[in-house]
Design a protein around this motif. Structure first.
Motif, PDB file in Angstrom:
ATOM      1  N   UNK A   1       0.713  -1.333   0.016  1.00  0.00           N
ATOM      2  CA  UNK A   1       0.040  -0.006  -0.046  1.00  0.00           C
ATOM      3  C   UNK A   1       0.894   1.267  -0.012  1.00  0.00           C
ATOM      4  N   UNK A   2       0.337   2.140  -0.688  1.00  0.00           N
ATOM      5  CA  UNK A   2       1.005   3.550  -0.637  1.00  0.00           C
ATOM      6  C   UNK A   2       0.584   4.396   0.334  1.00  0.00           C
ATOM      7  N   UNK A   3       1.501   5.259   1.165  1.00  0.00           N
ATOM      8  CA  UNK A   3       0.989   6.133   2.239  1.00  0.00           C
ATOM      9  C   UNK A   3       0.237   7.383   1.445  1.00  0.00           C
ATOM     10  N   UNK A   4      -0.831   7.697   2.405  1.00  0.00           N
ATOM     11  CA  UNK A   4      -1.483   8.650   1.674  1.00  0.00           C
ATOM     12  C   UNK A   4      -0.763   9.940   1.401  1.00  0.00           C
ATOM     13  N   UNK A   5      -1.010  10.605   0.671  1.00  0.00           N
ATOM     14  CA  UNK A   5      -0.232  11.848   0.357  1.00  0.00           C
ATOM     15  C   UNK A   5      -0.643  12.852   1.369  1.00  0.00           C
ATOM     16  N   UNK A   6       0.045  13.893   1.697  1.00  0.00           N
ATOM     17  CA  UNK A   6      -0.272  15.185   2.521  1.00  0.00           C
ATOM     18  C   UNK A   6      -1.131  16.028   1.766  1.00  0.00           C
ATOM     19  N   UNK A   7      -1.958  17.018   2.240  1.00  0.00           N
ATOM     20  CA  UNK A   7      -3.223  17.750   1.708  1.00  0.00           C
ATOM     21  C   UNK A   7      -2.522  18.764   0.738  1.00  0.00           C
ATOM     22  N   UNK A   8      -1.334  19.358   1.224  1.00  0.00           N
ATOM     23  CA  UNK A   8      -0.667  20.355   0.317  1.00  0.00           C
ATOM     24  C   UNK A   8      -0.502  19.863  -0.814  1.00  0.00           C
ATOM     25  N   UNK A   9       0.430  18.768  -1.367  1.00  0.00           N
ATOM     26  CA  UNK A   9       0.735  18.409  -2.560  1.00  0.00           C
ATOM     27  C   UNK A   9      -0.554  18.016  -3.273  1.00  0.00           C
ATOM     28  N   UNK A  10      -1.799  17.545  -2.724  1.00  0.00           N
ATOM     29  CA  UNK A  10      -2.890  17.240  -3.560  1.00  0.00           C
ATOM     30  C   UNK A  10      -3.633  18.457  -3.976  1.00  0.00           C
ATOM     31  N   UNK A  11      -3.662  19.563  -3.019  1.00  0.00           N
ATOM     32  CA  UNK A  11      -4.262  20.714  -3.232  1.00  0.00           C
ATOM     33  C   UNK A  11      -3.327  21.355  -4.575  1.00  0.00           C
ATOM     34  N   UNK A  12      -1.967  21.280  -4.700  1.00  0.00           N
ATOM     35  CA  UNK A  12      -1.133  21.790  -5.545  1.00  0.00           C
ATOM     36  C   UNK A  12      -1.367  20.931  -7.013  1.00  0.00           C
ATOM     37  N   UNK A  13      -1.707  19.918  -6.843  1.00  0.00           N
ATOM     38  CA  UNK A  13      -2.082  18.833  -7.940  1.00  0.00           C
ATOM     39  C   UNK A  13      -3.582  19.489  -8.593  1.00  0.00           C
ATOM     40  N   UNK A  14      -4.358  19.583  -7.805  1.00  0.00           N
ATOM     41  CA  UNK A  14      -5.551  20.197  -8.426  1.00  0.00           C
ATOM     42  C   UNK A  14      -5.357  21.461  -8.971  1.00  0.00           C
ATOM     43  N   UNK A  15      -4.826  22.518  -8.359  1.00  0.00           N
ATOM     44  CA  UNK A  15      -4.652  23.540  -8.838  1.00  0.00           C
ATOM     45  C   UNK A  15      -3.699  23.505 -10.402  1.00  0.00           C
ATOM     46  N   UNK A  16      -2.920  22.767 -10.341  1.00  0.00           N
ATOM     47  CA  UNK A  16      -2.092  22.486 -11.621  1.00  0.00           C
ATOM     48  C   UNK A  16      -3.072  21.905 -12.729  1.00  0.00           C
ATOM     49  N   UNK A  17      -3.794  20.929 -12.427  1.00  0.00           N
ATOM     50  CA  UNK A  17      -4.882  20.602 -13.122  1.00  0.00           C
ATOM     51  C   UNK A  17      -5.804  21.584 -13.755  1.00  0.00           C
ATOM     52  N   UNK A  18      -6.331  22.208 -12.740  1.00  0.00           N
ATOM     53  CA  UNK A  18      -7.201  23.323 -13.165  1.00  0.00           C
ATOM     54  C   UNK A  18      -6.660  24.210 -14.188  1.00  0.00           C
ATOM     55  N   UNK A  19      -5.550  24.522 -13.900  1.00  0.00           N
ATOM     56  CA  UNK A  19      -4.883  25.597 -14.981  1.00  0.00           C
ATOM     57  C   UNK A  19      -4.602  24.939 -16.307  1.00  0.00           C
ATOM     58  N   UNK A  20      -4.505  23.527 -16.251  1.00  0.00           N
ATOM     59  CA  UNK A  20      -4.370  22.804 -17.455  1.00  0.00           C
ATOM     60  C   UNK A  20      -5.344  22.734 -18.180  1.00  0.00           C
ATOM     61  N   UNK A  21      -6.533  22.381 -17.524  1.00  0.00           N
ATOM     62  CA  UNK A  21      -7.796  22.455 -18.121  1.00  0.00           C
ATOM     63  C   UNK A  21      -8.452  23.667 -18.685  1.00  0.00           C
ATOM     64  N   UNK A  22      -7.847  24.896 -17.941  1.00  0.00           N
ATOM     65  CA  UNK A  22      -8.507  26.084 -18.438  1.00  0.00           C
ATOM     66  C   UNK A  22      -7.643  26.601 -19.736  1.00  0.00           C
ATOM     67  N   UNK A  23      -6.348  26.248 -19.705  1.00  0.00           N
ATOM     68  CA  UNK A  23      -5.746  26.289 -20.803  1.00  0.00           C
ATOM     69  C   UNK A  23      -5.935  25.512 -22.117  1.00  0.00           C
ATOM     70  N   UNK A  24      -6.327  24.520 -22.002  1.00  0.00           N
ATOM     71  CA  UNK A  24      -6.926  23.670 -22.943  1.00  0.00           C
ATOM     72  C   UNK A  24      -8.144  23.758 -23.668  1.00  0.00           C
ATOM     73  N   UNK A  25      -8.983  24.699 -22.745  1.00  0.00           N
ATOM     74  CA  UNK A  25     -10.413  24.847 -23.276  1.00  0.00           C
ATOM     75  C   UNK A  25     -10.600  25.445 -24.531  1.00  0.00           C
ATOM     76  N   UNK A  26      -9.779  26.486 -24.886  1.00  0.00           N
ATOM     77  CA  UNK A  26      -9.834  27.055 -25.885  1.00  0.00           C
ATOM     78  C   UNK A  26      -9.223  26.379 -27.237  1.00  0.00           C
TER      79      UNK A  26
END
Length: 451
Positions: free
Chosen positions: A278-303
């Motif tokens: 089993x993989x140890x659960x990630x801390x909240x900060x990397x998870x939030x950072x990942x969400x933010x990166x994916x959010x920016x990625x989705x916005x940039x790909x929308x156009x």
């Protein structure tokens, strides 16, 4: 122009993600190639005069071994394999000790052989107070936690307190049995021979839960079961267990473990437990950072969605191909694991037709899988007609009542009467629907003779 200027931050984030992904992949590649094929520990260890004398007088060490994938099991050629076997091979290269496996078929039988002096050591026993009365334990070289396994339709088992006045089933002489009896007397403990029997009783509803090593709990299809929380404060460290009265053997093993290169041990564990541990659960900060990166990625790909549609479609096709390959790898592993079992095993559907079997089943009935696949016992001549009719009727009745069956009996085969220990358990699909029977037998007469 303003649109493209707005894309610059997103492009920076995309570049950063790509660099981090490449670095992570390179690190993983280095780990997976840390132990080249055929690699051995080059350095030997220094032994004192007493240890050298003992080594000369005891060239072989008898190891009481129970098959426990992926730690220790027999491969399709009947050779011992697994993480613990690799560890012993490295210790042989370092010390000259020669380890000879003697197979046991339950924890209780293995402990009995160590108590009686029929074996010198074991590699798969957890430490507890009862076992320390007749065993000495080496330095730890890894470990895993204990987890609860309960029914999928019941609440997740989170603690031992939750099992008050409920049935907890464990293999006989389980490492946690003494502690649970002492500290949780309100839990109704039930003992069986193996983990397979324990899981079957939980699945049938005759027990509320069982407790397994967290690695082992993930190796088998869960069906009607689910893995709960870890048993709090209970960690199963990996040790080599040595029968009392052999201090020099214990000293040699400890010296080998102390001198064992950390990179070699890490490579062995990665080789066998990669993708299972089993993989140890990630801390909240990397998870939030990942969400933010994916959010920016989705916005940039929308156009640019219309321009990238074909590429996205190709990526989905590749993802499906990878998933099919992964499924094929899992099925190949399950076939290899089943064929590695020394006793006959089979899988039948809801009509009693054969879906799968191992090599021992083919040899036991003197036939080949391609000749009996998809057929009922009563349609074949691999058993006497009366025996085939009896077993087929039992299978169909068991599919009706959905109860596991474990029994010692005499059965007439084509080559005569055999004393066998027969077991059959219903199995379920991921959707919770009954899919058929999993079963097999142990030839008690043959094993008694060989022992």
């Amino acid at each position: 122009m303003l649109f493209f200027r707005g894309l610059k931050p997103a492009a920076c984030w995309m570049f950063l993600i790509a660099v981090l992904g490449f670095a992570h992949g390179a690190a993983a590649a280095q780990l997976t190639t840390a132990e080249p094929k055929g690699a051995k520990v080059g350095a030997t260890i220094e032994l004192d005069a007493d240890e050298l004398t003992w080594l000369a007088e005891h060239p072989q060490v008898i190891v009481a071994s129970v098959q426990y994938p992926l730690y220790l099991f027999k491969d399709e050629h009947g050779r011992w394999s697994g993480l613990n076997n690799d560890l012993l091979n490295h210790i042989t290269a370092m010390t000259g000790l020669q380890f000879v496996h003697e197979e046991s078929f339950s924890t209780d039988q293995m402990l009995g052989r160590l108590e009686s002096g029929e074996a010198d050591m074991s590699t798969t026993l957890a430490m507890n107070d009862d076992r320390k009365t007749f065993l000495d334990f080496s330095h730890a070289f890894g470990g895993a936690g204990w987890v609860f396994v309960g029914r999928a339709d019941a609440p997740v088992v989170r603690s031992l307190d939750q099992l008050t006045e409920k049935v907890l089933v464990l293999p006989a002489r389980h490492a946690l049995e003494g502690t649970i009896r002492r500290d949780y007397p309100a839990i109704e403990l039930r003992s069986v021979k193996t983990y397979a029997e324990a899981r079957a009783l939980v699945e049938s509803g005759d027990a509320y839960a069982t407790i397994e090593n967290e690695i082992g709990a993930q190796l088998y299809p869960l069906g009607q079961l689910k893995v709960g929380r870890a048993v709090e404060g209970k960690w199963e460290a990996d040790h080599l267990a040595v029968r009392n009265g052999q201090p020099l053997l214990l000293s040699i093993l400890n010296k080998a473990l102390e001198a064992f290169p950390a990179a070699e041990l890490r490579a062995i564990r990665l080789k066998w437990l990669k993708g299972v541990a089993p993989v140890e659960p990630a801390s909240r900060w990397p998870q939030m950072s990942q969400w933010f990166c994916w959010g920016m990625f989705v916005i940039s790909l929308f156009g640019l969605l219309s321009l990238l549609w074909n590429r996205r479609l190709a990526a989905l096709i590749k993802q499906r191909a990878d998933a099919e390959k992964s499924l094929g790898d899992q099925l190949s592993f399950q076939h290899a694991l089943m064929d590695a079992m020394p006793d006959p095993m089979f899988v039948r559907d809801l009509e009693g037709r054969l879906i799968m079997c191992n090599k021992s089943y083919e040899e036991g009935l003197g036939t080949r899988f391609d000749q009996i696949q998809g057929r009922q016992l009563i349609e074949l001549d691999v058993l006497p007609k009366a025996t085939a009719a009896l077993l087929h009727a039992e299978f169909m009745a068991q599919l009706e009542n959905r109860k596991p069956r474990f029994s010692e009996r005499k059965l007439m085969f084509n080559n005569g009467v055999r004393d066998i220990y027969q077991w059959t358990v219903p199995f379920y699909g991921a959707d919770g629907q009954l899919r058929g029977l999993l079963g097999g037998w142990i030839d008690i007469g043959r094993r008694t003779t060989s022992m």
